[in-house]
Scaffold this motif. Structure first.
Motif, PDB file in Angstrom:
ATOM      1  N   ASP A 197       3.882 -40.470  -7.011  1.00  0.00           N
ATOM      2  CA  ASP A 197       4.924 -39.735  -7.723  1.00  0.00           C
ATOM      3  C   ASP A 197       5.146 -38.429  -6.973  1.00  0.00           C
ATOM      4  N   LEU A 198       6.378 -38.197  -6.543  1.00  0.00           N
ATOM      5  CA  LEU A 198       6.758 -36.996  -5.799  1.00  0.00           C
ATOM      6  C   LEU A 198       7.728 -36.217  -6.670  1.00  0.00           C
ATOM      7  N   HIS A 199       7.302 -35.053  -7.150  1.00  0.00           N
ATOM      8  CA  HIS A 199       8.075 -34.285  -8.139  1.00  0.00           C
ATOM      9  C   HIS A 199       8.558 -32.982  -7.492  1.00  0.00           C
ATOM     10  N   VAL A 200       9.878 -32.827  -7.434  1.00  0.00           N
ATOM     11  CA  VAL A 200      10.507 -31.634  -6.860  1.00  0.00           C
ATOM     12  C   VAL A 200      11.098 -30.818  -8.001  1.00  0.00           C
ATOM     13  N   PHE A 201      10.748 -29.536  -8.051  1.00  0.00           N
ATOM     14  CA  PHE A 201      11.251 -28.614  -9.074  1.00  0.00           C
ATOM     15  C   PHE A 201      12.048 -27.495  -8.398  1.00  0.00           C
ATOM     16  N   ASN A 202      13.109 -27.035  -9.059  1.00  0.00           N
ATOM     17  CA  ASN A 202      13.770 -25.789  -8.663  1.00  0.00           C
ATOM     18  C   ASN A 202      13.539 -24.823  -9.815  1.00  0.00           C
ATOM     19  N   GLN A 203      12.542 -23.976  -9.663  1.00  0.00           N
ATOM     20  CA  GLN A 203      12.193 -23.032 -10.724  1.00  0.00           C
ATOM     21  C   GLN A 203      13.002 -21.741 -10.629  1.00  0.00           C
ATOM     22  N   GLY A 204      13.911 -21.670  -9.682  1.00  0.00           N
ATOM     23  CA  GLY A 204      14.721 -20.470  -9.495  1.00  0.00           C
ATOM     24  C   GLY A 204      15.907 -20.422 -10.433  1.00  0.00           C
ATOM     25  N   ASP A 205      16.679 -19.356 -10.284  1.00  0.00           N
ATOM     26  CA  ASP A 205      17.844 -19.157 -11.145  1.00  0.00           C
ATOM     27  C   ASP A 205      19.156 -19.442 -10.417  1.00  0.00           C
ATOM     28  N   ALA A 206      19.079 -20.138  -9.272  1.00  0.00           N
ATOM     29  CA  ALA A 206      20.266 -20.546  -8.531  1.00  0.00           C
ATOM     30  C   ALA A 206      20.060 -21.975  -8.027  1.00  0.00           C
ATOM     31  N   PRO A 207      21.139 -22.722  -7.866  1.00  0.00           N
ATOM     32  CA  PRO A 207      20.995 -24.076  -7.339  1.00  0.00           C
ATOM     33  C   PRO A 207      20.551 -24.060  -5.875  1.00  0.00           C
ATOM     34  N   CYS A 208      19.998 -25.176  -5.434  1.00  0.00           N
ATOM     35  CA  CYS A 208      19.542 -25.314  -4.056  1.00  0.00           C
ATOM     36  C   CYS A 208      20.297 -26.481  -3.432  1.00  0.00           C
ATOM     37  N   ALA A 209      20.907 -26.256  -2.274  1.00  0.00           N
ATOM     38  CA  ALA A 209      21.734 -27.269  -1.621  1.00  0.00           C
ATOM     39  C   ALA A 209      20.959 -28.032  -0.553  1.00  0.00           C
ATOM     40  N   GLY A 210      21.383 -29.281  -0.322  1.00  0.00           N
ATOM     41  CA  GLY A 210      20.866 -30.079   0.779  1.00  0.00           C
ATOM     42  C   GLY A 210      19.399 -30.441   0.678  1.00  0.00           C
ATOM     43  N   VAL A 211      18.940 -30.839  -0.488  1.00  0.00           N
ATOM     44  CA  VAL A 211      17.520 -31.156  -0.692  1.00  0.00           C
ATOM     45  C   VAL A 211      17.231 -32.551  -0.123  1.00  0.00           C
ATOM     46  N   ARG A 212      16.218 -32.623   0.761  1.00  0.00           N
ATOM     47  CA  ARG A 212      15.824 -33.895   1.392  1.00  0.00           C
ATOM     48  C   ARG A 212      14.318 -34.068   1.271  1.00  0.00           C
ATOM     49  N   LEU A 213      13.897 -35.297   0.981  1.00  0.00           N
ATOM     50  CA  LEU A 213      12.481 -35.603   0.847  1.00  0.00           C
ATOM     51  C   LEU A 213      12.148 -36.804   1.728  1.00  0.00           C
TER      52      LEU A 213
ATOM     53  N   GLU B 291       7.329 -34.262   3.149  1.00  0.00           N
ATOM     54  CA  GLU B 291       8.036 -33.062   3.599  1.00  0.00           C
ATOM     55  C   GLU B 291       9.305 -32.882   2.777  1.00  0.00           C
ATOM     56  N   LEU B 292       9.485 -31.685   2.263  1.00  0.00           N
ATOM     57  CA  LEU B 292      10.663 -31.299   1.490  1.00  0.00           C
ATOM     58  C   LEU B 292      11.436 -30.267   2.295  1.00  0.00           C
ATOM     59  N   THR B 293      12.732 -30.526   2.525  1.00  0.00           N
ATOM     60  CA  THR B 293      13.578 -29.555   3.214  1.00  0.00           C
ATOM     61  C   THR B 293      14.820 -29.300   2.371  1.00  0.00           C
ATOM     62  N   ALA B 294      15.439 -28.159   2.599  1.00  0.00           N
ATOM     63  CA  ALA B 294      16.680 -27.794   1.923  1.00  0.00           C
ATOM     64  C   ALA B 294      17.415 -26.799   2.810  1.00  0.00           C
ATOM     65  N   GLU B 295      18.715 -26.685   2.591  1.00  0.00           N
ATOM     66  CA  GLU B 295      19.507 -25.728   3.364  1.00  0.00           C
ATOM     67  C   GLU B 295      18.982 -24.312   3.144  1.00  0.00           C
ATOM     68  N   ARG B 296      18.909 -23.574   4.210  1.00  0.00           N
ATOM     69  CA  ARG B 296      18.475 -22.162   4.201  1.00  0.00           C
ATOM     70  C   ARG B 296      17.065 -21.968   3.672  1.00  0.00           C
ATOM     71  N   GLU B 297      16.227 -22.996   3.786  1.00  0.00           N
ATOM     72  CA  GLU B 297      14.836 -22.896   3.340  1.00  0.00           C
ATOM     73  C   GLU B 297      13.922 -23.438   4.436  1.00  0.00           C
ATOM     74  N   SER B 298      12.714 -22.947   4.488  1.00  0.00           N
ATOM     75  CA  SER B 298      11.713 -23.484   5.409  1.00  0.00           C
ATOM     76  C   SER B 298      11.154 -24.779   4.836  1.00  0.00           C
ATOM     77  N   PRO B 299      10.801 -25.727   5.713  1.00  0.00           N
ATOM     78  CA  PRO B 299      10.225 -26.978   5.201  1.00  0.00           C
ATOM     79  C   PRO B 299       8.925 -26.729   4.450  1.00  0.00           C
ATOM     80  N   LEU B 300       8.673 -27.584   3.476  1.00  0.00           N
ATOM     81  CA  LEU B 300       7.461 -27.530   2.671  1.00  0.00           C
ATOM     82  C   LEU B 300       6.758 -28.867   2.828  1.00  0.00           C
ATOM     83  N   GLN B 301       5.456 -28.851   3.165  1.00  0.00           N
ATOM     84  CA  GLN B 301       4.714 -30.089   3.385  1.00  0.00           C
ATOM     85  C   GLN B 301       3.498 -30.170   2.478  1.00  0.00           C
ATOM     86  N   ARG B 302       3.166 -31.394   2.104  1.00  0.00           N
ATOM     87  CA  ARG B 302       1.977 -31.690   1.305  1.00  0.00           C
ATOM     88  C   ARG B 302       1.314 -32.928   1.878  1.00  0.00           C
TER      89      ARG B 302
END
Length: 167
Positions: free
Chosen positions: A46-62, A118-129
């Protein structure tokens, strides 16, 4: 609007606009329903992606890479290519939104391996687990055997396996 009044001076008015932009804050959790399998047994990641911020995030890729000890069988909304599973990109993950992906896999051969996500999104650094999996040789257990709860392992330089935040 702000105005200033003084004796014998005409009223002076000024207008200022304050615009505050929100930010996305993505987190990623990776769980396995079993962390130890026999050859031929199946588990689900199970791979769970959360956006806990107060703005949307574009171009989310997993993207996930399974170890050679595992064979990916199914991934809803994902394309399997050998050991790699690429999920369909999200054009936007809303503020305080989340999405869950699942990968069903089977123990292929004995050994210890790691699933890497690996989780990537526009204007964000990649996140790996990374998450460890142990595949044991021998015959698969009977259908009446119970499932185990997955444990988490931390890889050097990877932080904790269950959560991380982009800031």
């Amino acid at each position: 609007y702000t105005s200033v009044l003084a004796d014998k001076i005409p009223e002076i008015r000024a207008a200022n606009v304050l615009h505050i932009d929100g930010a996305a804050a993505l987190t990623l959790e990776v769980h396995a329903r079993e962390d130890r399998l026999n050859v031929g047994d199946e588990t689900v990641y199970d791979l769970h992606v959360f956006n806990q911020g107060d703005a949307p995030c574009a171009g989310v890729r997993l993207t996930a890479w399974l170890p050679d000890e595992m064979t990916p069988l199914d991934a809803k909304d994902g394309q399997i290519e050998q050991q790699r599973v690429q999920f369909a990109p999200l054009s936007q993950l809303p503020a305080r939104g989340d999405v869950v992906y699942h990968i069903r896999a089977r123990g292929q051969r004995p050994g210890q391996g790691h699933i890497r996500v690996e989780l990537t999104a526009e204007r964000e650094s990649p996140l790996q687990r990374e998450l460890s999996i142990q595949v044991n040789g021998g015959s698969p257990p009977s259908a009446s055997s119970g499932a185990t709860t997955a444990g988490y392992t931390s890889q050097p330089g990877m932080g904790t396996c269950d959560e991380s935040v982009w800031e």
